[in-house]
Design a protein around this motif. Structure first.
Motif, PDB file in Angstrom:
ATOM      1  N   VAL A 192       0.821  -1.304  -0.109  1.00 42.63           N
ATOM      2  CA  VAL A 192      -0.154   0.011   0.022  1.00 42.63           C
ATOM      3  C   VAL A 192       0.925   1.296  -0.040  1.00 42.63           C
ATOM      4  CG1 VAL A 192      -1.535   1.355   1.159  1.00 42.63           C
ATOM      5  CG2 VAL A 192      -2.029  -1.225   1.306  1.00 42.63           C
ATOM      6  N   LEU A 193       1.833   1.207   0.768  1.00 43.86           N
ATOM      7  CA  LEU A 193       2.817   2.456   0.974  1.00 43.86           C
ATOM      8  C   LEU A 193       3.473   2.723  -0.452  1.00 43.86           C
ATOM      9  CD1 LEU A 193       4.491   4.605   2.573  1.00 43.86           C
ATOM     10  CD2 LEU A 193       6.140   2.736   3.046  1.00 43.86           C
ATOM     11  N   ILE A 194       3.983   1.475  -1.000  1.00 36.88           N
ATOM     12  CA  ILE A 194       4.900   1.789  -2.038  1.00 36.88           C
ATOM     13  C   ILE A 194       3.822   2.216  -3.354  1.00 36.88           C
ATOM     14  CG2 ILE A 194       6.275   0.553  -3.947  1.00 36.88           C
ATOM     15  CD1 ILE A 194       7.505  -0.854  -1.711  1.00 36.88           C
ATOM     16  N   ALA A 195       2.611   1.516  -3.468  1.00 34.04           N
ATOM     17  CA  ALA A 195       1.760   1.720  -4.590  1.00 34.04           C
ATOM     18  C   ALA A 195       1.278   3.216  -4.489  1.00 34.04           C
ATOM     19  CB  ALA A 195       0.478   0.849  -4.444  1.00 34.04           C
ATOM     20  N   ALA A 196       0.918   3.823  -3.366  1.00 32.42           N
ATOM     21  CA  ALA A 196       0.101   5.133  -2.865  1.00 32.42           C
ATOM     22  C   ALA A 196       1.544   5.991  -3.376  1.00 32.42           C
ATOM     23  CB  ALA A 196      -0.174   5.306  -1.462  1.00 32.42           C
ATOM     24  N   ALA A 197       2.847   5.826  -3.245  1.00 31.63           N
ATOM     25  CA  ALA A 197       3.790   6.540  -3.404  1.00 31.63           C
ATOM     26  C   ALA A 197       3.777   6.419  -4.745  1.00 31.63           C
ATOM     27  CB  ALA A 197       5.154   6.080  -2.834  1.00 31.63           C
ATOM     28  N   ILE A 198       3.825   5.572  -5.570  1.00 26.40           N
ATOM     29  CA  ILE A 198       4.135   5.600  -7.137  1.00 26.40           C
ATOM     30  C   ILE A 198       2.938   6.321  -7.689  1.00 26.40           C
ATOM     31  CG2 ILE A 198       3.965   4.157  -9.187  1.00 26.40           C
ATOM     32  CD1 ILE A 198       5.452   2.030  -7.460  1.00 26.40           C
ATOM     33  N   VAL A 199       1.758   6.346  -7.483  1.00 24.91           N
ATOM     34  CA  VAL A 199       0.613   6.793  -7.909  1.00 24.91           C
ATOM     35  C   VAL A 199       0.730   8.459  -7.703  1.00 24.91           C
ATOM     36  CG1 VAL A 199      -1.767   7.013  -8.069  1.00 24.91           C
ATOM     37  CG2 VAL A 199      -1.049   4.888  -8.018  1.00 24.91           C
TER      38      VAL A 199
END
Length: 232
Positions: free
Chosen positions: A127-134
């Motif tokens: 969730v952390l990495i996906a939110a950061a990428i988006v």
């Protein structure tokens, strides 16, 4: 930024933190907190619990706001020290990996006693990495500047992890619940700050320009009145 626009910016960030934390508490703490109060008809206790989580979200929002403005300062210092944005980007990439490894090896591994614990921790990191990428990709799209991708990722990953340590250090009863609960307001507030601050800066510049135009108009009117008074 003008005081008025800063207040609007800070207030919106505060509301986002409180609302997201309150809503997430209904999901994360339903089974062990809300459900028993609702089943016993203890509506007041349930409401007070929700209010407490909202206040907790307000607190996390203020932590995130301090973290963001600290990051802006550190970013400028980092660019000046490295004397190159490319070198500073590599430093940021290294720091992101160090922060992620620290979370996995020292915050999660010692307390992962079952497969369900690992599933939770891995899910939160995703969730952390996906939110950061988006968020970073949206920032690049908004600005049209590809070179800010790494800086946006660094803020969303590294700075968010630093702010998340407040929960990661909690290893009493309910530690995993707070780790889960507090990640979401941190990501929400940080994404809002990263994407919306330029709009408030632009609005502030527009307001300052209008203010200067009004002052110039008043000065011109006063000079005109003074000239008329002298002629009389």
């Amino acid at each position: 930024m003008t005081i008025r626009n800063w207040f609007k910016f800070a207030f919106r960030a505060l509301i986002i933190g409180g609302v997201v934390t309150g809503l997430m508490s209904l999901i994360v703490r339903w089974g062990d907190f809300y459900a028993q109060h609702f089943s016993n008809g203890e509506w007041g206790e349930a409401f007070l619990g929700l209010l407490w989580f909202v206040l907790l979200g307000f607190t996390m929002s203020m932590v995130c706001q301090m973290g963001y403005f600290a990051y802006l300062t550190v970013h400028q210092i980092g660019v000046n020290i490295c004397r190159s944005l490319t070198l500073w980007n590599w430093v940021q990439i290294l720091l992101m990996f160090v922060a992620l490894l620290d979370v996995i090896l020292f915050r999660f591994k010692p307390y992962a006693h079952s497969a369900s614990d690992w599933l939770l921790y891995i899910g939160l990191l995703i969730v952390l990495i996906a939110a950061a990428i988006v968020t970073a990709m949206k920032k690049v799209k908004m600005t049209g500047k590809k070179h800010i991708l790494i800086s946006a990722l660094f803020f969303m990953i590294f700075v968010s992890i630093i702010e998340w340590l407040i929960a990661l250090w909690v290893r009493t009863s309910g530690g995993n619940e707070y780790i889960t609960l507090l990640l979401f307001p941190i990501l929400a507030v940080n994404a809002f700050q990263l994407l919306e601050l330029p709009k408030y800066n632009a609005k502030s510049a527009e307001d300052l320009k209008k203010r200067e135009e009004r002052r110039a108009a008043r000065r011109e009117l006063e000079e005109k009145n003074n000239k008329n008074a002298k002629h009389k």
